[in-house]
Design an enzyme around this catalytic site. Structure first.
Site, mmCIF file in Angstrom:
data_model
loop_
_atom_site.group_PDB
_atom_site.id
_atom_site.type_symbol
_atom_site.label_atom_id
_atom_site.label_comp_id
_atom_site.label_asym_id
_atom_site.label_seq_id
_atom_site.Cartn_x
_atom_site.Cartn_y
_atom_site.Cartn_z
ATOM 1 N N ASP A 169 17.390 -65.943 55.283
ATOM 2 C CA ASP A 169 17.982 -66.227 53.983
ATOM 3 C C ASP A 169 19.125 -65.251 53.715
ATOM 4 O O ASP A 169 19.563 -64.533 54.610
ATOM 5 C CB ASP A 169 16.911 -66.167 52.885
ATOM 6 C CG ASP A 169 16.162 -64.833 52.890
ATOM 7 O OD1 ASP A 169 16.717 -63.827 53.378
ATOM 8 O OD2 ASP A 169 15.014 -64.789 52.395
ATOM 9 N N GLU B 97 11.239 -68.355 62.014
ATOM 10 C CA GLU B 97 12.206 -67.476 61.341
ATOM 11 C C GLU B 97 12.216 -66.091 61.976
ATOM 12 O O GLU B 97 11.171 -65.456 62.127
ATOM 13 C CB GLU B 97 11.865 -67.347 59.852
ATOM 14 C CG GLU B 97 12.922 -66.587 59.061
ATOM 15 C CD GLU B 97 12.697 -66.653 57.567
ATOM 16 O OE1 GLU B 97 13.667 -66.501 56.810
ATOM 17 O OE2 GLU B 97 11.541 -66.870 57.141
ATOM 18 N N TYR C 2 8.320 -59.813 48.997
ATOM 19 C CA TYR C 2 8.097 -58.438 49.462
ATOM 20 C C TYR C 2 7.494 -57.598 48.345
ATOM 21 O O TYR C 2 7.894 -56.478 48.091
ATOM 22 C CB TYR C 2 9.397 -57.835 49.997
ATOM 23 C CG TYR C 2 9.842 -58.516 51.267
ATOM 24 C CD1 TYR C 2 9.178 -58.281 52.465
ATOM 25 C CD2 TYR C 2 10.889 -59.430 51.265
ATOM 26 C CE1 TYR C 2 9.557 -58.930 53.633
ATOM 27 C CE2 TYR C 2 11.276 -60.078 52.425
ATOM 28 C CZ TYR C 2 10.604 -59.827 53.603
ATOM 29 O OH TYR C 2 10.976 -60.462 54.760
ATOM 30 N N ASP D 90 17.404 -59.770 55.605
ATOM 31 C CA ASP D 90 16.229 -59.391 56.403
ATOM 32 C C ASP D 90 15.767 -60.497 57.341
ATOM 33 O O ASP D 90 15.127 -60.226 58.351
ATOM 34 C CB ASP D 90 15.068 -58.976 55.494
ATOM 35 C CG ASP D 90 14.357 -60.161 54.881
ATOM 36 O OD1 ASP D 90 14.994 -60.897 54.108
ATOM 37 O OD2 ASP D 90 13.158 -60.349 55.167
#
Length: 496
Positions: free
Chosen positions: A82, A473, A233, A79
């Site tokens: 990472d 990011e 999440y 996503d």
């Protein structure tokens, strides 16, 4: 040309020649790059036509090492920067990519529409695997704590690939509801080009929604899941919005009256009127209200009027002339919400502005914000200013899309981009051995073309530093709505 000179010229052109600003950007190029980004996030076996060739195969054992019941869980997307596959935001990414094609596919050049469908299918093929077992939902692959303690290419992953799943009657309404939405929306995107696949997506969506509705609750409330998904999440805003969101997409994709009844009967009990000023991977309220408003405006289904009223109310918060205006903007004009990774808010809101403007225009309606009447063009102007800001019309004179223009972030928080590729550095790079690249001040050796970073803070400031993950990011759920927004402006560049 130096960044501050670039910004000065852009500001000057906007001041004297307002129509030049709208046509300054190459929206088609930005759209192409935005879709290309998803190839850099791929997990699994990469195809022969992979265009970001610095990436290689990764995660090939995902699911197979599960001790209880081995399962093929290869594929899907990482996503962000990472190497974990979080199915909750991945499903939202798929929903937004599909919605982009459904609403704005006709605005895309044919080649880019095909590329967008490829990007959607990379997610939906994986999501179909994640829900293929009866009464079980796979919700994640990879231990985020272990993964985040390493800085290594996905191709070199030697961290534990823990598989997280929820079995009935344990609840996963949020993830299952979002997967149902993703599959239903994607069925619409594929309906003309691959009707067989579209039917599979819709049929599976119906079954997954039944799971979501039958076993109500948040997936992160399960004790065997919580430590793996929180605080990354975790479901922070409740599962109820995903139930309505899934039902809304099933209604639109199937035209089945039962989902219309579901929206009518469950709107208040599931909190359709709550938190209407948010839209993102965890909170679907504003998007839900916009989506359902189409039924009211175009099909005259007034039993859903409360959704339309909430959508109107949300739009009014974005209009400076409105008495209910309260959205924050940075001094440079970017929509701002606290919490980091700010461009996800600017993008999802811009997407909703354009979708709602289309619904209003098609039904010849406007929005009444107190004494102010808001037209579709006013909503589109707000959206275009956000897009132009991201592409370079900002105080830093920087594009926040990697690879677009000459000035863009070169030290993004992304493992695959920052560690030399397997093509250039075939030797294995172990967990901690990548730290030298993380701590380096050098630009990333691999350009993740099209990636949109988290972006500047409330003061428009941005430092090109991969250590600051909140700003540097990229995430798939920033790019997904951006695909639709850019597609609109490819066909309609002169809104401002």
């Amino acid at each position: 040309m130096k960044p501050h000179y670039t910004y000065f010229l852009l500001f000057f052109s906007q001041l004297l020649f307002p129509f030049l600003a709208a046509s300054y950007h190459d929206y088609a190029d930005a759209l192409s790059k935005s879709i290309l980004f998803f190839e850099g996030q791929r997990s699994g076996y990469l195809p022969a036509d992979q265009r970001l060739t610095w990436r290689g195969n990764s995660g090939l054992g995902d699911g197979w090492a599960a001790t209880a019941a081995p399962k093929d869980l290869t594929g899907g997307y990482y996503d962000a920067g990472d190497n974990v596959k979080f199915n909750f935001p991945m499903a939202f990414t798929a929903t937004m990519l599909a919605w982009s094609v459904v609403e704005f596919g006709e605005c895309m050049p044919p080649a880019e529409r095909r590329n967008a469908l490829v990007a959607i299918r990379w997610a939906t093929d994986y999501l179909l695997k994640a829900v293929s077992d009866p009464n079980r939902i796979f919700v994640q692959v990879g231990d985020p704590i272990v993964d985040h303690n390493c800085w290594e290419r996905p191709e070199d992953m030697d961290t534990i690939r823990t598989v997280y799943s929820v079995d009935a009657p344990n609840p996963a309404s949020d993830v299952a509801g979002e997967i149902a939405a993703a599959l239903a929306a994607s069925s619409m995107a594929f309906r003309s080009s691959d009707p067989g696949y579209a039917e599979t997506l819709l049929r599976t969506s119906t079954r997954v929604f039944e799971f979501a509705d039958s076993y109500r609750g948040a997936y992160s409330d399960n004790s065997n899941i919580r430590n793996g998904v929180c605080p990354f999440y975790c479901d922070f805003d409740g599962y109820q919005d995903e139930l309505l969101w899934g039902a809304a997409w099933l209604r639109r994709a199937s035209q089945d009256k039962s989902y219309l009844n579901y929206l009518q009967d469950n709107g208040k009990t599931l909190g359709a009127d709550d938190n209407i000023n948010e839209f993102g991977w965890d909170n679907k309220h504003a998007g839900l209200n916009v989506l359902v408003s189409k039924e009211v405006m175009e099909n005259s289904i007034y039993s859903l009027q409360s959704y339309r009223a909430s959508a109107d109310s949300f739009m009014c918060t974005l209009i400076p002339e409105s008495t209910s205006y309260h959205i924050e903007f940075t001094p440079g004009g970017l929509i701002y919400r606290p919490g980091g990774s700010n461009l996800q808010h600017a993008m999802t809101i811009s997407f909703l502005l354009l979708v709602y403007a289309n619904y209003l225009e098609k039904s010849s309606q406007t929005i009444n914000c107190g004494d102010v009447s808001i037209s579709p063009s006013m909503l589109r102007r707000i959206a275009q200013k956000q897009v132009n800001y991201i592409l370079g019309e900002n105080p830093k004179g920087m594009s926040y899309m990697v690879g677009y223009s000459n000035v863009y972030p070169k030290r993004i928080h992304h493992r695959g981009s920052s560690v030399p590729s397997v093509r250039d550095h075939p030797s294995f790079v172990a967990c901690k051995e990548g730290s030298v690249y993380f701590n380096s001040s050098d630009p990333n050796p691999n350009v993740l073309v099209g990636a949109v970073v988290g972006g500047p803070g409330e003061d428009d400031e941005y430092e090109d530093d991969r250590v600051d993950f909140r700003k540097s990011e990229p995430t798939t759920y920033i790019n997904a709505p951006f695909v639709g927004v850019l597609a609109y402006f490819v066909a309609n560049p002169n809104v401002i």
